[in-house]
Design a protein around this motif. Sequence first.
Motif, PDB file in Angstrom:
ATOM      1  N   GLU A   1     -15.137  29.524  18.310  1.00 52.30           N
ATOM      2  CA  GLU A   1     -14.521  28.987  17.323  1.00 52.30           C
ATOM      3  C   GLU A   1     -13.848  27.498  16.948  1.00 52.30           C
ATOM      4  O   GLU A   1     -13.777  27.826  15.594  1.00 52.30           O
ATOM      5  CB  GLU A   1     -13.056  29.971  17.146  1.00 52.30           C
ATOM      6  CG  GLU A   1     -13.307  30.868  17.444  1.00 52.30           C
ATOM      7  CD  GLU A   1     -14.570  32.386  16.408  1.00 52.30           C
ATOM      8  OE1 GLU A   1     -13.698  31.284  15.054  1.00 52.30           O
ATOM      9  OE2 GLU A   1     -14.754  32.694  16.293  1.00 52.30           O
ATOM     10  N   ARG A   2     -14.688  26.553  17.631  1.00 53.39           N
ATOM     11  CA  ARG A   2     -14.090  25.343  17.139  1.00 53.39           C
ATOM     12  C   ARG A   2     -15.007  24.769  15.755  1.00 53.39           C
ATOM     13  O   ARG A   2     -16.351  25.669  15.943  1.00 53.39           O
ATOM     14  CB  ARG A   2     -13.870  24.762  18.298  1.00 53.39           C
ATOM     15  CG  ARG A   2     -12.933  25.186  19.590  1.00 53.39           C
ATOM     16  CD  ARG A   2     -14.379  23.786  20.291  1.00 53.39           C
ATOM     17  NE  ARG A   2     -12.457  23.595  21.423  1.00 53.39           N
ATOM     18  CZ  ARG A   2     -12.257  23.458  22.854  1.00 53.39           C
ATOM     19  NH1 ARG A   2     -13.796  22.470  23.150  1.00 53.39           N
ATOM     20  NH2 ARG A   2     -11.556  23.402  23.691  1.00 53.39           N
ATOM     21  N   PRO A   3     -15.105  24.199  15.182  1.00 51.29           N
ATOM     22  CA  PRO A   3     -15.358  23.396  14.596  1.00 51.29           C
ATOM     23  C   PRO A   3     -16.538  22.631  13.938  1.00 51.29           C
ATOM     24  O   PRO A   3     -17.606  22.775  13.767  1.00 51.29           O
ATOM     25  CB  PRO A   3     -14.338  22.956  13.351  1.00 51.29           C
ATOM     26  CG  PRO A   3     -12.952  23.660  13.117  1.00 51.29           C
ATOM     27  CD  PRO A   3     -12.891  23.698  14.762  1.00 51.29           C
ATOM     28  N   THR A   4     -16.516  21.643  14.767  1.00 45.89           N
ATOM     29  CA  THR A   4     -17.892  20.980  15.598  1.00 45.89           C
ATOM     30  C   THR A   4     -18.859  22.331  16.005  1.00 45.89           C
ATOM     31  O   THR A   4     -19.871  21.745  15.752  1.00 45.89           O
ATOM     32  CB  THR A   4     -17.177  20.138  16.686  1.00 45.89           C
ATOM     33  OG1 THR A   4     -16.815  20.593  17.810  1.00 45.89           O
ATOM     34  CG2 THR A   4     -16.678  19.094  16.244  1.00 45.89           C
ATOM     35  N   VAL A   5     -18.055  22.881  16.952  1.00 47.45           N
ATOM     36  CA  VAL A   5     -19.642  23.674  17.503  1.00 47.45           C
ATOM     37  C   VAL A   5     -20.327  25.328  16.552  1.00 47.45           C
ATOM     38  O   VAL A   5     -21.967  24.697  16.286  1.00 47.45           O
ATOM     39  CB  VAL A   5     -18.536  25.115  17.982  1.00 47.45           C
ATOM     40  CG1 VAL A   5     -19.593  26.069  19.031  1.00 47.45           C
ATOM     41  CG2 VAL A   5     -18.452  23.855  20.081  1.00 47.45           C
ATOM     42  N   LYS A   6     -19.212  25.400  15.728  1.00 52.26           N
ATOM     43  CA  LYS A   6     -19.413  26.160  14.295  1.00 52.26           C
ATOM     44  C   LYS A   6     -20.547  25.352  13.532  1.00 52.26           C
ATOM     45  O   LYS A   6     -21.897  25.440  12.538  1.00 52.26           O
ATOM     46  CB  LYS A   6     -18.447  25.998  13.385  1.00 52.26           C
ATOM     47  CG  LYS A   6     -17.886  28.129  13.716  1.00 52.26           C
ATOM     48  CD  LYS A   6     -16.657  28.124  12.478  1.00 52.26           C
ATOM     49  CE  LYS A   6     -16.007  29.274  13.385  1.00 52.26           C
ATOM     50  NZ  LYS A   6     -15.532  29.713  12.386  1.00 52.26           N
TER      51      LYS A   6
ATOM     52  N   LYS B   1     -12.286  32.381  26.342  1.00 50.88           N
ATOM     53  CA  LYS B   1     -12.115  31.301  26.690  1.00 50.88           C
ATOM     54  C   LYS B   1     -14.034  30.224  26.076  1.00 50.88           C
ATOM     55  O   LYS B   1     -13.169  29.412  25.184  1.00 50.88           O
ATOM     56  CB  LYS B   1     -12.691  31.279  27.688  1.00 50.88           C
ATOM     57  CG  LYS B   1     -11.169  30.632  28.904  1.00 50.88           C
ATOM     58  CD  LYS B   1     -11.383  30.569  29.892  1.00 50.88           C
ATOM     59  CE  LYS B   1      -9.855  30.619  30.903  1.00 50.88           C
ATOM     60  NZ  LYS B   1     -10.003  30.252  32.369  1.00 50.88           N
TER      61      LYS B   1
ATOM     62  N   THR C   1     -12.996  31.524  22.227  1.00 49.32           N
ATOM     63  CA  THR C   1     -12.700  29.918  21.999  1.00 49.32           C
ATOM     64  C   THR C   1     -12.763  29.535  21.846  1.00 49.32           C
ATOM     65  O   THR C   1     -12.541  28.500  20.551  1.00 49.32           O
ATOM     66  CB  THR C   1     -10.737  30.018  22.915  1.00 49.32           C
ATOM     67  OG1 THR C   1     -10.100  31.210  22.637  1.00 49.32           O
ATOM     68  CG2 THR C   1     -10.358  29.121  22.278  1.00 49.32           C
ATOM     69  N   PHE C   2     -13.834  29.246  22.431  1.00 49.21           N
ATOM     70  CA  PHE C   2     -14.282  27.539  22.301  1.00 49.21           C
ATOM     71  C   PHE C   2     -15.888  27.754  21.443  1.00 49.21           C
ATOM     72  O   PHE C   2     -16.263  26.667  20.482  1.00 49.21           O
ATOM     73  CB  PHE C   2     -15.692  27.588  23.845  1.00 49.21           C
ATOM     74  CG  PHE C   2     -16.901  26.207  23.617  1.00 49.21           C
ATOM     75  CD1 PHE C   2     -15.962  25.157  23.505  1.00 49.21           C
ATOM     76  CD2 PHE C   2     -17.838  26.376  23.432  1.00 49.21           C
ATOM     77  CE1 PHE C   2     -16.676  23.876  23.413  1.00 49.21           C
ATOM     78  CE2 PHE C   2     -18.896  25.411  23.310  1.00 49.21           C
ATOM     79  CZ  PHE C   2     -18.054  23.803  23.431  1.00 49.21           C
TER      80      PHE C   2
END
Length: 114
Positions: free
Chosen positions: A68-73, A62, A65-66
């Motif tokens: 790997e989000r574009p906003t987090v990157k 989890k 996966t979180f």
Amino acid sequence: MKLNDGEHRDNLAGKEEVDAFAAKEYVKLHKSTMSKAYWFQHMYYLLQKNKVNVHNKNWGNKVNTFLERPTVKALGFVAVVFSLFQAAQIGYSTLELEEKNDSKAQEQTKKPIR
């Protein structure tokens, strides 16, 4: 199967299916087969929606996966750039202070002592 509503009343275990076939209870056998086929279809849709219930919550997956989000990157990239800018700013300020200290020391040595 229990966690994802797979316990249907028509499901037969392996031995029960063999007994139903031997007793020529083909309708019972067909119902069991169809209920399992519908359950697999239901599981396929749950997998597509990422809604499968599992016993092990798998927090590592989890978190991965979180992250790997574009906003987090993008936020991570901005944080790295900001940190590098701060490090450069601190390095420049320490060099500037050292130069001021060196120039003050040179001025003090140039003044005649009275």
